[in-house]
Design an enzyme around this catalytic site. Structure first.
Site, PDB file in Angstrom:
ATOM      1  N   ASP A 538       0.810  -1.223   0.000  1.00 43.13           N
ATOM      2  CA  ASP A 538       0.000   0.000   0.000  1.00 43.13           C
ATOM      3  C   ASP A 538       0.838   1.265   0.000  1.00 43.13           C
ATOM      4  OD1 ASP A 538      -0.321   0.787   3.392  1.00 43.13           O
ATOM      5  OD2 ASP A 538       0.649  -1.037   2.691  1.00 43.13           O
ATOM      6  N   GLU A 539       0.266   2.309  -0.538  1.00 39.13           N
ATOM      7  CA  GLU A 539       0.700   3.697  -0.392  1.00 39.13           C
ATOM      8  C   GLU A 539       2.133   3.976  -0.832  1.00 39.13           C
ATOM      9  OE1 GLU A 539      -2.219   5.451   2.944  1.00 39.13           O
ATOM     10  OE2 GLU A 539      -0.427   4.511   3.735  1.00 39.13           O
TER      11      GLU A 539
END
Length: 826
Positions: A538-539
């Site tokens: 993620d991210e």
């Protein structure tokens, strides 16, 4: 997930707060015998004096600074949203203090944009850590006097827990020390005030609850039951369970002892007999339970079914024992995946707490424990051959070079006062065995390529050690950065490019292969199969390239102005990555996270692991599950319902991924229970998530939830179901660790919401509507959901929770939060 960067502007009421009367003081006089400098015989003595004398308080004055004329956009605030407040530094000692040779280090989960006192400068170091330096000749504090440091920060402050403790002082030549006044986990001791728009005395979302007759209701609810004549007087059990291991039988005996069921006169017999069960019960975990006046008989589809049948019997029993109606239960789980995620990386949680969690998950038929073992703030599992991972990445201290430890984050203190620690290899192996005895699969997550700073900095420490010894080839083997990379990135939680593993250097796959192999070996030693590897994913992004920012010459009043010309996407200035582009192996660095996920999936499969999981954005660049080497690929959906979770679940399912719902607005247990500002938690996805909201969640018809609850602010929004219903693989609660600085906070935040999670993961309620394309749902506008049926079901659940299950949690030593509801008559 825990994402400050997802704050958007909210319509909050402007107000001023009560003021503590600080006094801003002029330049220091000459040294005198009554000053700190006059009495300090050494840097250590001065440090001790400052730590005992200085107190830092905080007052937040305005959450709408933009409307009040503060140039939030010019200061570069995301969405031009900023708040104003004051740091109030008081000399509570008996000697005067002035600037020179010392600094304060403080934590802020909000990005500090400006400090408005000419006697001080401030500097962002990394993450939430800031240095505040008093300028020589500019500061003098007599005993009892204060100086005010007005500041501007991004977003807003609605909770006391937004403001972190354990500010510490550092003097040249001495070890730092926490300000004694600020060495607390009670934020109200140093937070002077919050604005009027942060004040709310709401006790929760639950409607009034009248106690219900619930002697035949288990928690979680069963698929169907039929009462029989008579009752069973249950004060203990003698277990005769075929198909279960000795450890699994012992786990049930331990549960019986915890509940006070010490008499062994009641026989409980269990067998694995799938062919004797109805078709809808003959599934993994399914069982039939017959309770008579003489004992109980269980037929399970598999050993887990026998185990769950006993847990249902225990659920029906009051703590300490009592009468249970005779009945026939036929039951099976709703989802194969019924999980709870615990973040060990941000703030470590200890094995006894994890074992207690396993006990409770098992009692309520949750079967996946997802351990977030690495992130920017910590590495939490021992890996043989890589001692720096825990020696450096497993602890925090005040080492600006980060050679011996990571810098303090999240109010951990300069000497690892909180948050540090790790699971040794032996502890992890033991935990795996313990979980297996409770029919719980432990899923390890090593998050990458972003959220990996602990790994990156640990391997940099390893590189420096081996390089100094002249062992260059060995030093480079697991190095996770491109040393020539000059990429300018600021991550979601305010780290630089060292938060990201560079997927273009050989050390990246060397490292992942080593870690996967060593953790797989731990499972083998525990004689527990490793079914699922969590990649994270993620991210991987630069927050300043998000929608809330514009160039310095931009004219949008609702976007922060930043120098976009110097902002990069991750790895954009890495020569190693540019070489891949030039060779045509990738078109741009945008492909690197998905490329790494595919490469790691091959390593996962090579270690005999048949499932890889990732957060949904970690899979967003793939065509589908067939791009990966494992037989199954789980997509953990962490969109909110109001930000499109229904579309996300459907789209990922259509691509062959197995969606596991991890929706922040219902399933993030690091969010506050209520709107009261004393309730701790992040709240970018929900301002109030109590046990009633979790209970009301409809996981297989996500649009339905828009009719029961509004968005994070409670405002209505509409969702229209489209396409066919996605096949949901499961759901899990999340206990992200930023606001859970200790084990006590973890249990407060997780319980009793975990029981509502278990209810929805195991049992589909009759008020949950089937997914039908073309149906629109909106709070206060549509009326498809039978709210009467929902609230009657809730009343039964709430009665069981309050009257039967909370006493059991108490007997188990669980530090739960008192429920947000009351029963009639209390």
């Amino acid at each position: 997930m825990k994402r400050i960067a997802h704050f958007a502007r909210a319509g909050l009421l402007a107000a001023a707060a009560a003021l503590l009367p600080p006094v801003a003081l002029a330049a220091s006089p000459a040294a005198s015998p009554d000053s700190a400098a006059g009495i300090a015989k050494s840097p250590a003595a001065l440090t001790a004096f400052l730590a005992s004398s200085l107190a830092l308080r905080v007052a937040i004055d305005n959450n709408h600074a933009n409307a009040a004329g503060v140039p939030c956009a010019d200061l570069g605030a995301d969405g031009a949203a900023c708040a104003t407040g004051r740091l109030i530094l008081t000399n509570q000692g008996s000697k005067a203090i002035w600037a020179g040779g010392w600094k304060l280090y403080t934590h802020s989960i909000r990005r500090l944009l400006r400090l408005d006192n000419p006697a001080f400068t401030f500097e962002h170091l990394t993450g939430d850590l800031y240095a505040i330096t008093p300028l020589p000749g500019k500061l003098f504090l007599a005993p009892g006097q204060s100086v005010t440091l007005p500041f501007v920060a991004e977003y807003w402050y609605l909770r006391y827990s937004d403001l972190l403790p354990r500010t510490f002082v550092a003097v040249d030549g001495a070890a730092p020390a926490i300000l004694q006044f600020n060495d607390t986990d009670d934020e109200t001791k140093y937070v002077v005030s919050l604005p009027a728009d942060a004040q709310n005395n709401s006790t929760g979302n639950a409607p009034p609850v009248a106690a219900q007759p619930v002697s035949t209701r288990a928690l979680p609810s069963v698929k169907r039951e039929q009462t029989l004549p008579g009752s069973l007087d249950l004060h203990g059990v003698q277990l005769e369970l075929a198909g279960l291991s000795m450890g699994q039988v012992q786990a049930l005996r331990d549960r019986a002892q915890t509940l006070g069921l010490d008499d062994s006169r009641t026989h409980v017999v269990g067998v694995v007999a799938p062919k004797r069960l109805p078709a809808d019960i003959a599934v993994p975990g399914g069982y039939r339970l017959a309770i008579t006046a003489h004992g109980a008989f269980i037929e399970g589809d598999d050993p887990a079914g026998v185990y769950y049948g006993v847990q249902t019997l225990f659920s029906l029993a009051p703590a300490g024992g009592g009468r249970i109606p005779a009945m026939l239960v036929e039951d099976a789980p709703r989802f194969a995946y019924r999980g709870m995620q615990v973040d060990l990386a941000r703030n470590f949680k200890h094995p006894p707490t994890l074992r207690r969690l396993i006990d409770q998950m098992s009692a309520y038929k949750l079967n996946r424990l997802h351990l977030h073992l690495s992130d920017d703030e910590g590495w939490r599992i021992e890996i043989p051959g890589l001692p720096e991972l825990t020696g450096v990445g497993g602890r925090r201290c005040f080492d600006l070079s980060e050679t011996h430890c990571l810098l303090p984050e999240l109010a951990s203190g300069p000497e690892n006062q909180s948050g540090g620690g790790y699971l040794t290899r032996d502890q992890f192996v033991s935990l795996l065995r313990y979980a297996a005895d409770h029919f719980i699969e432990v899923i390890p997550e090593i998050d990458m390529p972003a959220h990996a700073r602990a790994a990156v900095m640990s391997m940099e420490a390893r590189y420096r050690r081996l390089h100094a010894e002249g062992r260059e080839q060995e030093a480079m083997q697991y190095r996770l950065i491109d040393p020539q990379d000059t990429t300018n990135v600021t991550t979601v939680q305010f780290y630089d490019r060292h938060s990201d593993i560079n997927p273009c250097v050989p050390g990246a796959l060397n490292f992942t292969g080593k870690v996967i192999h060593e953790i797989a070996a731990m499972y083998a030693d525990a004689q527990v199969p490793l079914h699922t590897w969590q990649f994270g994913g993620d991210e991987a992004k630069n927050i300043f390239l998000g929608g809330g920012f514009q160039a310095l010459n931009g004219t949008d009043p609702n976007k922060g102005r930043v120098n976009l010309a110097i902002q990069d996407k991750p790895w954009a200035r890495s020569p190693a990555c540019m070489a891949l582009v030039q060779r045509g192996e990738i078109k741009s660095t945008d492909e690197l996270p998905t490329r790494l996920a595919k490469q790691v999936s091959a390593q996962v499969a090579a270690n005999g692991i048949d499932t890889m999981g990732a957060w949904e954005d970690g899979l967003s660049g793939a065509n589908g599950a067939s791009d990966f080497s494992t037989r199954h690929v789980i997509s953990a959906i962490w969109d909110t319902v109001f930000w499109g979770a229904a579309d996300s679940a459907r789209n990922y399912a259509a691509k062959g991924f197995e969606p596991v719902l991890a929706l922040p607005d219902y399933l993030y247990f690091d969010f506050p229970y209520t709107l009261n500002p004393h309730e701790r938690g992040y709240y970018w996805g929900s301002h109030a998530t109590d046990e009633y909201k979790v209970f009301s969640f409809a996981p297989e018809n996500l649009p339905q939830n828009a009719e029961v609850f509004g968005d994070r602010n409670g405002d209505p929004f509409s969702v229209t179901s489209t396409g066919s219903a996605p096949a949901i693989h499961g759901m899990q609660g999340q206990a992200w660790g930023e606001v859970m600085r200790n084990d006590r906070f973890l249990e407060y935040m997780v319980y009793p919401r975990l029981l509502a999670l278990a209810e929805r993961a195991w049992h589909r309620a009759d008020w949950e509507l089937p997914y039908t394309a073309g149906v629109t749902y909106e709070l206060g506008v549509t009326h498809h959901v039978d709210m009467g049926a929902l609230n009657r079901d809730w009343a039964g659940f709430a009665t069981v929770l309050k009257e039967r299950e909370l006493p059991k949690l108490s007997r188990a030593g669980v530090g739960y939060r008192q429920p947000t509801f009351t029963l009639t008559g209390e």
